[in-house]
Design an enzyme around this catalytic site. Structure first.
Site, PDB file in Angstrom:
ATOM      1  N   CYS A  19       0.852  -1.190   0.000  1.00 41.10           N
ATOM      2  CA  CYS A  19       0.000   0.000   0.000  1.00 41.10           C
ATOM      3  C   CYS A  19       0.887   1.239   0.000  1.00 41.10           C
ATOM      4  O   CYS A  19       2.116   1.153   0.049  1.00 41.10           O
ATOM      5  CB  CYS A  19      -0.939   0.016   1.206  1.00 41.10           C
ATOM      6  SG  CYS A  19      -0.089   0.228   2.784  1.00 41.10           S
ATOM      7  N   CYS A  22       3.674   1.803   2.563  1.00 36.87           N
ATOM      8  CA  CYS A  22       4.979   1.175   2.317  1.00 36.87           C
ATOM      9  C   CYS A  22       5.897   2.151   1.589  1.00 36.87           C
ATOM     10  O   CYS A  22       7.099   2.241   1.888  1.00 36.87           O
ATOM     11  CB  CYS A  22       4.813  -0.096   1.490  1.00 36.87           C
ATOM     12  SG  CYS A  22       3.850  -1.388   2.285  1.00 36.87           S
ATOM     13  N   ASP A 423       9.984  34.146 -24.861  1.00 33.82           N
ATOM     14  CA  ASP A 423      11.148  34.651 -25.573  1.00 33.82           C
ATOM     15  C   ASP A 423      10.765  34.795 -27.047  1.00 33.82           C
ATOM     16  O   ASP A 423       9.745  34.253 -27.480  1.00 33.82           O
ATOM     17  CB  ASP A 423      12.314  33.667 -25.400  1.00 33.82           C
ATOM     18  CG  ASP A 423      13.581  34.157 -26.075  1.00 33.82           C
ATOM     19  OD1 ASP A 423      13.836  35.367 -26.058  1.00 33.82           O
ATOM     20  OD2 ASP A 423      14.301  33.304 -26.644  1.00 33.82           O
ATOM     21  N   ASP A 624      14.509  29.277 -25.271  1.00 37.69           N
ATOM     22  CA  ASP A 624      15.238  28.257 -26.025  1.00 37.69           C
ATOM     23  C   ASP A 624      16.324  27.571 -25.210  1.00 37.69           C
ATOM     24  O   ASP A 624      16.997  26.673 -25.698  1.00 37.69           O
ATOM     25  CB  ASP A 624      15.841  28.851 -27.297  1.00 37.69           C
ATOM     26  CG  ASP A 624      16.824  29.984 -27.010  1.00 37.69           C
ATOM     27  OD1 ASP A 624      17.176  30.184 -25.830  1.00 37.69           O
ATOM     28  OD2 ASP A 624      17.248  30.654 -27.964  1.00 37.69           O
ATOM     29  N   ASP A 628      18.163  31.822 -21.548  1.00 39.05           N
ATOM     30  CA  ASP A 628      17.011  31.998 -20.673  1.00 39.05           C
ATOM     31  C   ASP A 628      17.052  31.145 -19.416  1.00 39.05           C
ATOM     32  O   ASP A 628      16.050  31.047 -18.713  1.00 39.05           O
ATOM     33  CB  ASP A 628      15.723  31.686 -21.455  1.00 39.05           C
ATOM     34  CG  ASP A 628      15.557  32.597 -22.663  1.00 39.05           C
ATOM     35  OD1 ASP A 628      15.818  33.801 -22.520  1.00 39.05           O
ATOM     36  OD2 ASP A 628      15.180  32.099 -23.735  1.00 39.05           O
TER      37      ASP A 628
END
Length: 738
Positions: A19, A22, A423, A624, A628
């Site tokens: 479950c 765990c 951009d 890109d 950036d």
């Protein structure tokens, strides 16, 4: 300067989890190991993603610690994969059902409405019932005891603890009743174990189906390759192939490695990489990737990357990483689940005392049965499955569309976006500028181009590539350059033929103190008025001229801007380019003039992101990946436009391998569908517990009913999560994408 420590990642498969508690236990224990910086365990996927310092710990010691918790850990792709655990569960369910059937038959004696059903005398034999129930309890159910032992040793409680305590109490009560000559209730513990196992089997089967459907990259992994050695072809296992080898790419088969085409040309299916079904043509010198499928004529390629270094493996690993990490919803659910089991143990004890002291004083049998029903109804598995299954489906679907998520939290934040900063170059535009004109103050334009292209030899910036392409088309022979240095968002400098050459934007020129000639200024004014970008060149500290570039707006950019604006998302353009070029692109795509920010350095973009966040905006940055990086990291969701390049995989929270802005709109819509599906799952799980536990406490249901309902609640959550796949397909079909 202090050296930054190296961090490695470990991708594991985990067997033995029963479950979500765990998974939480593994996270806590492994997180305490010195050198481990991050642990995320995915119960539904039976996986773990762990980051650690190799200077302080090793994969072997981490896996050993997981083993000490009672689980088995395997490296992804090794012997731990497969259906062995699921097959074992099927056997347990079959045997348990076979042995439970006679006990179930005897239940007719406990209910008046079943009194007409004849029960064979053999099945009424107390000793036979005891033996059958004991086999189910202590052999079929033994894994519950092991799981409970390991959990209690770590001072936590999980589903195994609930089942072990509840069924043992029921079995012991039935045994005592048998010894006293009273009624037999051995079917209670047996039916509960069978119901729980059946529920786990249904849940595991549904989860396995989801995982297999979303591990589509595995089918693209080749095991063999045809190598050209000594002029002859030889089919060898992929492990014997080395970088630099020549391979024969077979028609209609996935490429086994990344490489460069040596000669010839052919068409390729690159849909796994870009999500685009249309075939593309690749020719000599072009990069091709493992997993792409050759659809034209046979080719030879030179291997550049193998195994985990291929683009296919990196995308698959990043997708598994995203599926293993947790969203904020998932983390909140984990906290709830962590206290849920102890609270339910106390509630079960309270139910026992309620019946024993007040409702039916002194009736241990009735009190125990109702306390057991509460215990068996109270597993938080449905809660724990609510988010992971949906996230696995969504990240897998996006990956096949060429949209790679690196963390689950980014998908959740994407659904909440209200602002996107874009951009220009490579995002709204094609990112492949072309040189349109050269203005040289002395000498010929080709001479200035020759020097500038040589200075830019070490740069991969789009404008540098345009200069080098123009020089190559003009047949110019470039001299050697040296001492190359880059200034992100500004320009570069290098030494060419003994002279210092500098190339950059207007800000870079002003910073360096270049004296701008009126000829250059008029040239820049004229070209920028036409929406082109101008950069300047200086030789020996004196302005030598300027270059004008044009970059076409992508066809999909206008469509994407309009679609996202219709969703109520504000779009801003932030570029290092000149104001005139930025406004031209904004006008073409439909971005408001007031939302255009030009002449922005990388740090300025990051400041803009932080300002928007301070105003309460949930913000994405789309760039890109070249200049950036600060803004991508600062944004709530950093989106790198990849264009199929490997470098983009290292930037941002998600990567668009196919450089199309419409991918962001698709990801945003899929993220909203996913978050809605998760909330439905959570609502169902909480509603189940709200209804079933009071019924169990006040005698409305039998223990075997509670155990069955508990198991089926998990199955229901998984099945609801599977609905998400159909919803995503309908959305993509409406856009003509599938």
């Amino acid at each position: 300067m202090q050296q930054q420590s190296v961090v490695d990642a470990l991708d594991l498969r985990i067997h033995g989890m029963s479950c979500t508690a765990c998974a939480t236990r593994i996270e806590r224990a492994v997180g305490k190991i010195a050198g481990v910086s991050g642990v995320s365990v995915h119960y539904a996927a039976k996986s773990a993603y762990i980051t650690y310092s190799p200077e302080q710990t090793t994969p072997a010691s981490i896996m050993e610690r997981i083993g000490q918790l009672g689980f088995q850990a395997f490296l992804y792709g090794k012997e731990g994969d497969g259906d062995a655990e699921l097959d074992s569960l099927r056997v347990r369910v079959f045997v348990s059902m076979l042995f439970t059937l006679p006990l179930l038959w005897t239940m007719a004696h406990h209910y008046e409405w079943l009194s007409g059903i004849p029960v064979p005398l053999l099945f009424q034999e107390p000793l036979l019932q005891f033996v059958l129930a004991a086999i189910i309890q202590f052999f079929i159910g033994m894994p519950f005891y092991f799981g409970a032992f390991y959990a209690l040793r770590e001072r936590v409680a999980n589903m195994d603890v609930l089942v072990a305590i509840g069924t043992t109490a029921a079995f012991a009560y039935s045994y005592i009743s048998m010894m006293k000559g009273g009624p037999l209730y051995f079917e209670t513990s047996a039916v509960v174990i069978t119901a729980v196992l059946l529920g786990k089997l249904l849940e595991a089967s549904a989860s396995a189906r989801v995982m297999k459907e979303n591990d589509s990259f595995a089918s693209l992994q080749a095991n063999e390759a045809v190598v050209v050695r000594g002029g002859s072809r030889e089919r060898v296992p992929l492990v014997r192939v080395r970088v630099g080898d020549q391979l024969v790419a077979a028609v209609n088969e996935p490429l086994p490695a990344d490489g460069v085409i040596i000669e010839g040309h052919s068409s390729f299916d690159e849909s796994f990489l870009t999500g685009e079904s249309a075939l593309v043509t690749r020719t000599a010198g072009d990069q091709v990737y493992a997993g792409t499928i050759l659809r034209g004529q046979e080719l030879r390629i030179r291997v550049t990357a193998l195994g985990k270094a291929t683009m296919l493996s990196r995308i698959a690993a990043l997708t598994r990483q995203a599926q293993a990490t947790k969203s904020s919803i998932g983390r909140r659910v984990d906290r709830i689940s962590g206290i849920f089991v102890p609270v339910m143990l106390l509630l079960s004890l309270g139910t026992l005392l309620l019946w024993l002291l007040w409702l039916e004083p002194g009736n241990w049998g009735t009190a125990s049965i109702h306390a057991l029903a509460v215990l068996l109804a109270a597993c938080p598995c449905a809660l724990g499955l609510a988010a992971p299954i949906s996230l696995v489906l969504a990240t897998g679907k996006l990956a096949r569309r060429g949209i790679v998520m690196k963390e689950a939290g980014a998908l959740e934040r994407l659904a909440q976006l209200d602002t996107i900063v874009l951009d220009k170059t490579g995002t709204l535009t094609e990112g492949k500028p072309a040189l349109t004109e050269v203005s040289a103050l002395s000498g010929s334009p080709s001479a200035l181009l020759r020097v500038a292209a040589s200075a830019e030899a070490g740069s991969q910036h789009p404008f540098a590539m345009a200069l080098k392409d123009a020089a190559r088309r003009s047949g110019l022979v470039l001299p050697q350059s040296s001492d190359y240095q880059s200034f992100p968002g500004k320009g570069i400098e290098a030494v060419v033929e003994g002279k210092r050459v500098e190339i950059g934007n207007a800000g870079f020129a002003a910073e360096r103190g270049w004296q701008m000639n009126r000829i250059v200024l008029r040239f820049a004014e004229r070209r920028e008025a036409a929406g082109e970008t101008v950069i300047y060149a200086a030789i020996g500290g004196e302005c030598a001229g300027a270059f004008a570039f044009t970059d076409q707006v992508k066809r999909t950019s206008t469509e994407a801007v309009a679609a996202m604006a219709d969703e109520g998302i504000r779009l801003l353009l932030a570029t290092g380019d000149h104001q005139a070029a930025a406004l031209t692109v904004a006008e073409t795509t439909g971005i408001a003039r007031a939302d255009v920010y030009a002449s922005m350095l990388p740090e300025h973009k990051a400041e803009l992101i932080r300002k928007l966040q301070a105003d309460g905006r949930v913000t994405a940055m789309v760039g890109d990946g070249w200049n950036d990086a600060p803004a991508l990291a600062a944004a709530d969701v950093g989106i790198a436009m990849g264009g199929g390049t490997e470098a983009a995989l290292d930037a941002g929270h998600m990567t668009l391998l196919r450089s199309r802005l419409t991918g962001i709109y698709e990801a945003h819509q899929i993220s909203k569908l996913t978050v809605r599906n998760i909330r439905q799952n959570l609502g169902f799980a909480l509603l189940y517990n709200t209804i079933i536990i009071p019924f169990a406490a006040f005698g409305g249901i039998e223990p075997w009913m509670a155990g069955t309902a508990m198991a089926l609640s998990s199955v229901s959550v998984v099945l609801n999560a599977l609905r998400l796949n159909g919803q995503m397909n309908r959305f993509l079909r409406s856009r003509g994408q599938i």
